[in-house]
Design a protein around this motif. Structure first.
Motif, PDB file in Angstrom:
ATOM      1  N   GLY A  45       0.788  -1.226   0.000  1.00 51.80           N
ATOM      2  CA  GLY A  45       0.000   0.000   0.000  1.00 51.80           C
ATOM      3  C   GLY A  45       0.818   1.272   0.000  1.00 51.80           C
ATOM      4  O   GLY A  45       0.281   2.352  -0.279  1.00 51.80           O
ATOM      5  N   TRP A  46       2.099   1.180   0.285  1.00 47.32           N
ATOM      6  CA  TRP A  46       2.951   2.367   0.199  1.00 47.32           C
ATOM      7  C   TRP A  46       3.406   2.561  -1.254  1.00 47.32           C
ATOM      8  O   TRP A  46       3.865   1.612  -1.908  1.00 47.32           O
ATOM      9  N   GLU A  47       3.301   3.780  -1.743  1.00 46.29           N
ATOM     10  CA  GLU A  47       3.737   4.059  -3.116  1.00 46.29           C
ATOM     11  C   GLU A  47       5.258   4.012  -3.226  1.00 46.29           C
ATOM     12  O   GLU A  47       5.813   3.512  -4.197  1.00 46.29           O
ATOM     13  N   ARG A  48       5.937   4.548  -2.211  1.00 45.29           N
ATOM     14  CA  ARG A  48       7.398   4.534  -2.157  1.00 45.29           C
ATOM     15  C   ARG A  48       7.817   4.091  -0.761  1.00 45.29           C
ATOM     16  O   ARG A  48       7.196   4.465   0.231  1.00 45.29           O
ATOM     17  N   ILE A  49       8.880   3.296  -0.674  1.00 46.43           N
ATOM     18  CA  ILE A  49       9.324   2.770   0.616  1.00 46.43           C
ATOM     19  C   ILE A  49      10.796   3.130   0.839  1.00 46.43           C
ATOM     20  O   ILE A  49      11.682   2.610   0.147  1.00 46.43           O
ATOM     21  N   PRO A  50      11.087   4.008   1.796  1.00 44.45           N
ATOM     22  CA  PRO A  50      12.477   4.350   2.089  1.00 44.45           C
ATOM     23  C   PRO A  50      13.182   3.203   2.819  1.00 44.45           C
ATOM     24  O   PRO A  50      12.573   2.488   3.614  1.00 44.45           O
ATOM     25  N   VAL A  51      14.470   3.039   2.530  1.00 42.64           N
ATOM     26  CA  VAL A  51      15.319   2.063   3.214  1.00 42.64           C
ATOM     27  C   VAL A  51      16.599   2.779   3.645  1.00 42.64           C
ATOM     28  O   VAL A  51      17.228   3.462   2.825  1.00 42.64           O
ATOM     29  N   CYS A  52      16.974   2.614   4.900  1.00 45.68           N
ATOM     30  CA  CYS A  52      18.204   3.231   5.401  1.00 45.68           C
ATOM     31  C   CYS A  52      19.401   2.400   4.937  1.00 45.68           C
ATOM     32  O   CYS A  52      19.524   1.226   5.285  1.00 45.68           O
ATOM     33  N   VAL A  53      20.284   3.024   4.156  1.00 47.96           N
ATOM     34  CA  VAL A  53      21.447   2.311   3.613  1.00 47.96           C
ATOM     35  C   VAL A  53      22.737   2.679   4.323  1.00 47.96           C
ATOM     36  O   VAL A  53      23.754   1.984   4.214  1.00 47.96           O
ATOM     37  N   ALA A  54      22.730   3.817   5.057  1.00 52.04           N
ATOM     38  CA  ALA A  54      23.925   4.278   5.768  1.00 52.04           C
ATOM     39  C   ALA A  54      23.485   5.357   6.749  1.00 52.04           C
ATOM     40  O   ALA A  54      22.310   5.759   6.771  1.00 52.04           O
ATOM     41  N   TYR A  55      24.431   5.827   7.577  1.00 52.65           N
ATOM     42  CA  TYR A  55      24.160   6.930   8.498  1.00 52.65           C
ATOM     43  C   TYR A  55      25.044   8.118   8.143  1.00 52.65           C
ATOM     44  O   TYR A  55      26.131   7.966   7.565  1.00 52.65           O
ATOM     45  N   GLU A  56      24.574   9.274   8.542  1.00 50.17           N
ATOM     46  CA  GLU A  56      25.429  10.455   8.538  1.00 50.17           C
ATOM     47  C   GLU A  56      25.753  10.801   9.982  1.00 50.17           C
ATOM     48  O   GLU A  56      24.848  10.973  10.806  1.00 50.17           O
ATOM     49  N   ILE A  57      27.045  10.864  10.291  1.00 49.31           N
ATOM     50  CA  ILE A  57      27.492  11.191  11.644  1.00 49.31           C
ATOM     51  C   ILE A  57      28.558  12.273  11.529  1.00 49.31           C
ATOM     52  O   ILE A  57      29.595  12.067  10.890  1.00 49.31           O
ATOM     53  N   ASP A  58      28.268  13.428  12.112  1.00 50.01           N
ATOM     54  CA  ASP A  58      29.197  14.570  12.043  1.00 50.01           C
ATOM     55  C   ASP A  58      29.602  14.884  10.607  1.00 50.01           C
ATOM     56  O   ASP A  58      30.783  15.133  10.304  1.00 50.01           O
ATOM     57  N   GLY A  59      28.616  14.832   9.710  1.00 52.94           N
ATOM     58  CA  GLY A  59      28.863  15.200   8.327  1.00 52.94           C
ATOM     59  C   GLY A  59      29.513  14.120   7.482  1.00 52.94           C
ATOM     60  O   GLY A  59      29.770  14.339   6.287  1.00 52.94           O
ATOM     61  N   LYS A  60      29.757  12.940   8.048  1.00 49.29           N
ATOM     62  CA  LYS A  60      30.396  11.854   7.309  1.00 49.29           C
ATOM     63  C   LYS A  60      29.422  10.698   7.089  1.00 49.29           C
ATOM     64  O   LYS A  60      28.593  10.407   7.949  1.00 49.29           O
ATOM     65  N   ARG A  61      29.533  10.057   5.925  1.00 48.65           N
ATOM     66  CA  ARG A  61      28.721   8.889   5.624  1.00 48.65           C
ATOM     67  C   ARG A  61      29.360   7.662   6.281  1.00 48.65           C
ATOM     68  O   ARG A  61      30.551   7.395   6.100  1.00 48.65           O
ATOM     69  N   VAL A  62      28.555   6.907   7.037  1.00 49.87           N
ATOM     70  CA  VAL A  62      29.034   5.721   7.757  1.00 49.87           C
ATOM     71  C   VAL A  62      28.159   4.542   7.352  1.00 49.87           C
ATOM     72  O   VAL A  62      26.934   4.600   7.505  1.00 49.87           O
ATOM     73  N   GLU A  63      28.768   3.475   6.848  1.00 49.40           N
ATOM     74  CA  GLU A  63      27.994   2.347   6.357  1.00 49.40           C
ATOM     75  C   GLU A  63      27.992   1.143   7.292  1.00 49.40           C
ATOM     76  O   GLU A  63      27.286   0.170   7.044  1.00 49.40           O
TER      77      GLU A  63
ATOM     78  N   PHE B 107      26.390   6.578  17.718  1.00 52.03           N
ATOM     79  CA  PHE B 107      25.120   5.957  17.339  1.00 52.03           C
ATOM     80  C   PHE B 107      23.936   6.824  17.755  1.00 52.03           C
ATOM     81  O   PHE B 107      22.935   6.914  17.042  1.00 52.03           O
ATOM     82  N   HIS B 108      24.058   7.487  18.910  1.00 52.80           N
ATOM     83  CA  HIS B 108      22.983   8.375  19.357  1.00 52.80           C
ATOM     84  C   HIS B 108      22.792   9.548  18.391  1.00 52.80           C
ATOM     85  O   HIS B 108      21.695  10.101  18.299  1.00 52.80           O
ATOM     86  N   HIS B 109      23.866   9.922  17.691  1.00 48.03           N
ATOM     87  CA  HIS B 109      23.794  11.080  16.797  1.00 48.03           C
ATOM     88  C   HIS B 109      23.677  10.687  15.330  1.00 48.03           C
ATOM     89  O   HIS B 109      23.788  11.536  14.449  1.00 48.03           O
ATOM     90  N   ALA B 110      23.466   9.403  15.056  1.00 48.54           N
ATOM     91  CA  ALA B 110      23.376   8.939  13.671  1.00 48.54           C
ATOM     92  C   ALA B 110      22.065   9.386  13.025  1.00 48.54           C
ATOM     93  O   ALA B 110      20.984   9.236  13.604  1.00 48.54           O
ATOM     94  N   THR B 111      22.170   9.925  11.817  1.00 48.50           N
ATOM     95  CA  THR B 111      21.014  10.313  11.014  1.00 48.50           C
ATOM     96  C   THR B 111      20.930   9.380   9.814  1.00 48.50           C
ATOM     97  O   THR B 111      21.931   9.192   9.106  1.00 48.50           O
ATOM     98  N   PRO B 112      19.784   8.759   9.557  1.00 48.54           N
ATOM     99  CA  PRO B 112      19.702   7.794   8.456  1.00 48.54           C
ATOM    100  C   PRO B 112      19.840   8.442   7.086  1.00 48.54           C
ATOM    101  O   PRO B 112      19.328   9.540   6.851  1.00 48.54           O
ATOM    102  N   ILE B 113      20.533   7.753   6.195  1.00 45.55           N
ATOM    103  CA  ILE B 113      20.591   8.115   4.775  1.00 45.55           C
ATOM    104  C   ILE B 113      19.723   7.108   4.029  1.00 45.55           C
ATOM    105  O   ILE B 113      19.961   5.899   4.116  1.00 45.55           O
ATOM    106  N   TYR B 114      18.723   7.592   3.336  1.00 43.78           N
ATOM    107  CA  TYR B 114      17.728   6.702   2.728  1.00 43.78           C
ATOM    108  C   TYR B 114      17.904   6.574   1.218  1.00 43.78           C
ATOM    109  O   TYR B 114      18.307   7.522   0.537  1.00 43.78           O
ATOM    110  N   GLU B 115      17.587   5.385   0.725  1.00 48.50           N
ATOM    111  CA  GLU B 115      17.287   5.178  -0.679  1.00 48.50           C
ATOM    112  C   GLU B 115      15.810   4.791  -0.732  1.00 48.50           C
ATOM    113  O   GLU B 115      15.331   4.056   0.135  1.00 48.50           O
TER     114      GLU B 115
END
Length: 427
Positions: free
Chosen positions: A336-354, A363-371
């Motif tokens: 039922g969802w038209e688009r489904i985001p998936v977290c592929v990595a995090y952004e921590i202090d401006g850096k991409r972390v996989e 980990f407390h400050h991790a922001t998800p990067i979605y596809e």
């Protein structure tokens, strides 16, 4: 090698009961190796729903022997109540085996658990208040009471006296609570001895003999990888090791006898209690996942926090458990969802972390990067093969498999026992 481990690859509540039940008819033993009645499994058989808290899911499979291993902490009142409830519904519970070395949860453990959690206030961990942590603490401090102690009143009394010497001081002086009487605890625990005696066995010997004879043994973890006391999001974790290594210490079966390690992975992510959760949704999508997925704790009754699938923690689970397969559950919930985001990595202090950061702070400050992947609207609950799934559902599964690092060998498309697509055999 006919021994398998089946465990949660997220924060628990992934649908392990459904997966264990699927295999239950093909295995000879199903073994709980850690945790206590803070874990819960829901198993749907036909039009019957069973909520299991302490018992292995295999107890619902005729011909299968359910085992509670030495790594489990057992509340005898809860265990007997659960056995009685199943017997009333016509389930044969006579085959159950309990390790004599499993530790008991006593009344003072549940009391301490509840008052200490309240005492923490804003710093609370989010325990279930069922005495699990204090029972494991006593085990490590070598003042715990084991199942076998129920059958020696002298030893039981000595251990209860030793435990309450210090615990009553804490209850009275720190928490301003009434002291607990030794006689009251001893009398209650002795009352369980006759009811449990027929179930108690040297389960380490039984299980090793079974494996040596070519029988199939399934080790069933409670909670999930990210709740492991060593490898989870500490301190917001359980008090035991749900990861694959816990199956060895919690049963006395060595790692060379285990052939496959199956991780149960929900098609989205949930967790119960406090602690970091990068993909948590505090919006309409989160509420929709909670409602459609029936996301309420089997044991606690608490609403689960819901979020999109997190491939970072899936990869972490593959690594720390040595996963050979995934069982993907609740794919139908995403219909039922038209688009489904998936977290592929995090952004921590401006850096991409996989990969999952080892630092609690990061980990407390991790922001998800979605596809974002395309969704589907077709009903998938009747699908029997992978090809029966809509193309976009197939692509979603394939993407998760590629991101997670192990093959997806089964897919849950509904809550029922028969609502599963088997891609590769686990046996």
């Amino acid at each position: 090698m006919p021994a398998l481990v089946l465990l949660g690859a997220q924060w628990g509540d992934e649908g392990k009961g459904k997966a264990t039940d699927l295999l239950g008819g093909s295995v000879d033993y199903v073994v709980r190796y850690q945790g206590g009645n803070n874990a819960g499994h829901t198993v749907v058989v036909g039009d019957q729903k069973y909520a299991l808290h302490l018992l292995p899911s295999g107890i619902l499979s005729p011909g299968c022997t359910p085992v509670i291993g030495n790594g489990v902490v057992v509340d005898p009142a809860v265990l007997l109540s659960e056995l009685s409830g199943l017997a009333e519904r016509g389930v044969d519970t006579s085959k159950l085996l309990i390790s004599g070395n499993a530790h008991l949860i006593t009344p003072y453990h549940t009391t301490l658990d509840k008052v200490s959690e309240r005492f923490l206030g804003k710093r609370k961990i989010g325990t279930t208040g069922r005495g699990i942590g204090p029972a494991y603490a006593d085990k490590i401090n070598r003042v715990g009471i084991r199942v076998q102690d129920l059958f020696d009143e002298s030893i039981l009394r000595q251990k209860v006296e030793a435990a309450l010497d210090s615990k009553n001081q804490v209850l009275a002086k720190l928490y301003n609570r009434r002291a607990i009487a030794v006689d009251q605890v001893v009398e209650e625990l002795l009352g369980y001895a006759d009811q449990l005696s027929g179930y108690v066995a040297d389960t380490t010997l039984v299980l090793n003999d079974a494996i040596d004879q070519g029988q199939v043994v399934l080790f069933e973890g409670g909670q999930g990888t990210l709740l492991d006391v060593d490898h989870g999001t500490y301190p917001f974790v359980t008090s035991s090791n749900p990861t694959a290594g816990g199956a060895c210490t919690g049963t006395g079966v060595g790692p060379t006898k285990i052939s496959r390690v199956i991780g149960i992975l929900k098609a989205y992510t949930t967790r119960v209690g406090a602690g970091p959760f990068p993909t948590e949704l505090l919006d309409e999508d989160g509420e929709k996942l909670r409602t459609i997925g029936g996301e309420r704790g089997v044991t606690t009754g608490r609403d689960r926090r819901c979020g999109w699938f997190d491939a970072v923690i899936a990869r972490y689970a593959t690594r720390v458990n040595g996963l050979t397969d995934f069982f993907l559950t609740k794919l139908d919930v995403l219909t039922g969802w038209e688009r489904i985001p998936v977290c592929v990595a995090y952004e921590i202090d401006g850096k991409r972390v996989e990969e999952l950061p080892y630092s609690q702070t990061d980990f407390h400050h991790a922001t998800p990067i979605y596809e974002t992947l395309p969704g589907w609207s077709e009903d998938i609950t009747q699908a029997k093969t992978f090809d029966d799934l809509p193309k976009n559902a197939q692509k979603y599964v394939q993407a998760l498999e590629e991101m997670s690092g192990a093959p997806i060998s089964a897919i849950g498309v509904g809550p029922g026992r028969d609502e599963t697509i088997q891609i590769n055999s686990f046996l």
